[in-house]
Design a protein around this motif. Structure first.
Motif, mmCIF file in Angstrom:
data_model
loop_
_atom_site.group_PDB
_atom_site.id
_atom_site.type_symbol
_atom_site.label_atom_id
_atom_site.label_comp_id
_atom_site.label_asym_id
_atom_site.label_seq_id
_atom_site.Cartn_x
_atom_site.Cartn_y
_atom_site.Cartn_z
ATOM 1 N N PRO A 194 0.813 -1.219 0.000
ATOM 2 C CA PRO A 194 0.000 0.000 0.000
ATOM 3 C C PRO A 194 0.849 1.274 0.000
ATOM 4 N N ASP A 232 -1.120 4.209 0.213
ATOM 5 C CA ASP A 232 -2.061 5.128 0.841
ATOM 6 C C ASP A 232 -2.526 4.526 2.163
ATOM 7 N N ALA A 233 -3.199 5.309 2.967
ATOM 8 C CA ALA A 233 -3.586 4.894 4.308
ATOM 9 C C ALA A 233 -4.594 3.748 4.326
ATOM 10 N N VAL A 234 -5.443 3.653 3.326
ATOM 11 C CA VAL A 234 -6.489 2.619 3.326
ATOM 12 C C VAL A 234 -6.158 1.417 2.448
ATOM 13 N N GLY A 235 -5.043 1.454 1.761
ATOM 14 C CA GLY A 235 -4.608 0.306 0.965
ATOM 15 C C GLY A 235 -5.300 0.125 -0.366
ATOM 16 N N ARG A 236 -5.927 1.164 -0.882
ATOM 17 C CA ARG A 236 -6.577 1.072 -2.197
ATOM 18 C C ARG A 236 -5.582 1.277 -3.330
ATOM 19 N N GLN A 266 -13.564 7.063 -7.613
ATOM 20 C CA GLN A 266 -12.647 6.086 -7.038
ATOM 21 C C GLN A 266 -11.193 6.554 -7.060
ATOM 22 N N ARG A 292 -6.157 10.995 -4.371
ATOM 23 C CA ARG A 292 -5.502 9.714 -4.686
ATOM 24 C C ARG A 292 -4.525 9.871 -5.846
#
Length: 159
Positions: A110, A112-116, A135, A140
């Protein structure tokens, strides 16, 4: 792979992999432009083209000029479920799309903080949500650009 499996440069520094082709691909595949793709298709493809330009543009703030003058000379969109042998970066967008790449070995972590958003620098692989403004919003895109910059993507002589 056929000429309708790729839109853009065969020596692209960034290849975006998508599961579906734009309408009229065979008419502009040889000499693609952002304008030709968006004129022949819906607003959906305008968003994809804009997000590709925002990510790939060497100068983030001038992505519109890049989109209109250089996008498909330095990037490509591939519709086949296999990574091209290009030396550049491979961007697989969308979780469902990633499932098409059977046996793709990677160690994406990851960014980013949320793993997207995930990246495997050694494989030059970027994994992200589908390129849609909801999205893959500007925040992002900024995270992706920062990670690519850290990996040397925008640097002098970078692929």
């Amino acid at each position: 792979m056929t000429s309708c499996d790729i839109l853009g440069s065969a020596t692209a520094r960034l290849i975006l992999y998508l599961p579906h082709r734009p309408v009229g691909l065979e008419t502009f595949a040889e000499t693609p432009t952002a304008q030709a793709v968006t004129e022949a298709n819906s607003n959906h493809w305008r968003k994809i083209i804009n997000l590709l330009a925002k990510v790939a543009s060497p100068e983030g703030g001038d992505w519109r000029r890049y989109r209109d003058h250089a996008l498909f000379t330095q990037t490509a969109i591939c519709f086949a479920p296999q990574l091209l042998p290009a030396a550049g970066w491979h961007w697989i967008a969308g979780k469902e799309n990633l499932h098409r790449f059977e046996g793709l070995a990677h160690k994406a972590t990851p960014i980013d903080a949320v793993g997207r958003l995930k990246m495997d620098v050694s494989r030059r692989l970027l994994l992200s949500p589908y390129p849609d403004y909801r999205q893959l919003n500007n925040e992002r895109v900024a995270v992706v650009r920062e990670a690519l910059a850290g990996a040397g993507f925008y640097g002098v002589g970078a692929c």
